[in-house]
Design an enzyme around this catalytic site. Structure first.
Site, short mmCIF file in Angstrom:
data_model
loop_
_atom_site.label_atom_id
_atom_site.label_comp_id
_atom_site.label_asym_id
_atom_site.label_seq_id
_atom_site.Cartn_x
_atom_site.Cartn_y
_atom_site.Cartn_z
N CYS A 135 0.84 -1.21 0.00
CA CYS A 135 0.00 0.00 0.00
C CYS A 135 0.87 1.25 0.00
O CYS A 135 0.59 2.22 -0.73
CB CYS A 135 -0.96 -0.01 1.19
SG CYS A 135 -0.15 -0.09 2.82
N ALA A 167 -4.87 -2.61 9.81
CA ALA A 167 -3.82 -3.60 9.56
C ALA A 167 -4.25 -4.94 10.10
O ALA A 167 -4.26 -5.16 11.32
CB ALA A 167 -2.51 -3.15 10.21
N PRO A 169 -4.14 -9.35 10.22
CA PRO A 169 -3.08 -10.30 10.55
C PRO A 169 -2.04 -10.45 9.45
O PRO A 169 -0.85 -10.58 9.71
CB PRO A 169 -3.84 -11.61 10.77
CG PRO A 169 -5.22 -11.19 11.13
CD PRO A 169 -5.48 -9.94 10.36
N THR A 171 -1.08 -8.21 7.17
CA THR A 171 -0.20 -7.04 7.15
C THR A 171 0.80 -7.10 8.29
O THR A 171 2.00 -6.85 8.12
CB THR A 171 -1.04 -5.75 7.27
OG1 THR A 171 -1.92 -5.66 6.15
CG2 THR A 171 -0.15 -4.52 7.31
#
Length: 323
Positions: A135, A167, A169, A171
């Site tokens: 991202c 965010a 798991p 990430t």
């Protein structure tokens, strides 16, 4: 949803029924005229993503990649989005690539070439596996590319600040891969000679929307040309991520002779007028699945959707040429 004939749409499957996969599923349904989701894959039979897919009459499995292969719908699938983790993607690639499916990787695994739509969106349309970086990369690499189109970027550094709530798991399990993949793409796609990436999970309540800072170390340059290039690039990103915006005008700061930043200049660079170019960004999500503070999800899924649609259009044009 468009009234176009779904029989001519490219069939896609999504692996990962968490935040990113679910947001992508909804985006395809609401926004795409060329793609159709026919399968949603997860591991948790009680996940919200699988439940939503079932309500939307999309075939589901909670048995992972093996479950996808056993589904009747898999026969028609052309593109598979992977919204799981870098580790899991390696297995998915090993399974799906020999079967002729194209993978669009939303993890930091980076097995295939990096794709950032407004920078190199047409460069890898025939690749069997493409990587959407991260991202933070999707938000900042277009800016670095814009600067490097005007003047060489000796060093590019980005800081991506996202709401901790956004965010999941996947990430959190991929923080190291996030920084490594983003830094690599800053160089390979953004054009910087050296790159660095930092991610911040902001625990503030109420959650703050995604904010990104870009710093580029350059020699003296045409400042107006840099400003124009960055502003034009921001418009290109905003075409598919409406919540993407510059928070202020591009900033230029002279790097003093005793500034440690000069140590980042390459040997032989003209450094008597070195500049630090700073760009401050904000990404507000479209709230297709999560609240608008989750701009990090929005820019990632929007970029993946854009990439798949370009691939589908490219393949349609090739088929038309053959006929």
């Amino acid at each position: 949803m468009s009234g176009s004939d779904s029989s001519v749409r490219t069939k896609i499957a999504i692996i990962g029924s968490g935040n990113i996969g679910t947001d992508l599923m909804i985006k395809v349904l609401r926004l795409s005229e060329s793609l159709e989701t026919v399968a949603m894959v997860g591991l948790d039979p009680n996940s919200d993503g699988l439940a939503r897919a079932r309500r939307l009459k999309i075939a589901t499995t909670h048995q992972g990649i093996e479950g996808l292969l056993a589904m009747d719908e898999f026969t028609d699938v052309d593109i598979v989005f992977d919204a799981t983790s870098a580790h899991a993607h390696q297995h998915h690639d090993e399974v799906l690539r020999p079967l002729g499916r194209t993978l669009i990787d939303l993890t930091p695994a980076a097995l295939g070439p990096y794709v950032v739509p407004p920078v190199n969106g047409d460069a890898h349309l025939d690749a069997p596996n493409v990587n959407m970086v991260t991202c933070g990369g999707q938000a900042t690499i277009p800016v670095i590319s814009a600067v490097s189109a005007v003047t060489p970027v000796h060093y590019g550094e980005i800081v991506a600040s996202i709401a901790s709530r956004s965010a999941g798991p996947g990430t959190r399990a991929n923080i190291d891969e996030f920084t490594e993949t983003t830094a690599s793409a800053i160089e390979r796609v953004g054009g910087a000679a050296r790159g660095k990436a930092i991610i911040v999970l902001n625990p503030a309540e109420p959650p703050l929307i995604m904010r990104d800072t870009v710093h580029c170390l350059v020699s003296d340059c045409d400042r107006d040309a840099v400003r124009t290039a960055v502003e034009q690039m921001a418009e290109r990103v905003r075409a598919y991520v409406p919540g993407y915006r510059l928070k202020q005008h591009v900033q230029f700061d002279a790097v003093a002779p005793d500034d440690p930043l000069r140590g980042l200049l390459p040997a032989g660079a003209v450094d008597d007028k070195a500049l630090k170019v700073s760009v401050f960004l904000e990404v507000e999500g479209a709230a297709h699945y999560l609240p608008s503070y989750a701009g990090n999800l929005d820019i990632m899924t929007s970029a993946a959707l854009r990439t798949a649609e370009r691939m589908a259009a490219h393949r349609s044009s090739l088929e038309g040429a053959v006929r």
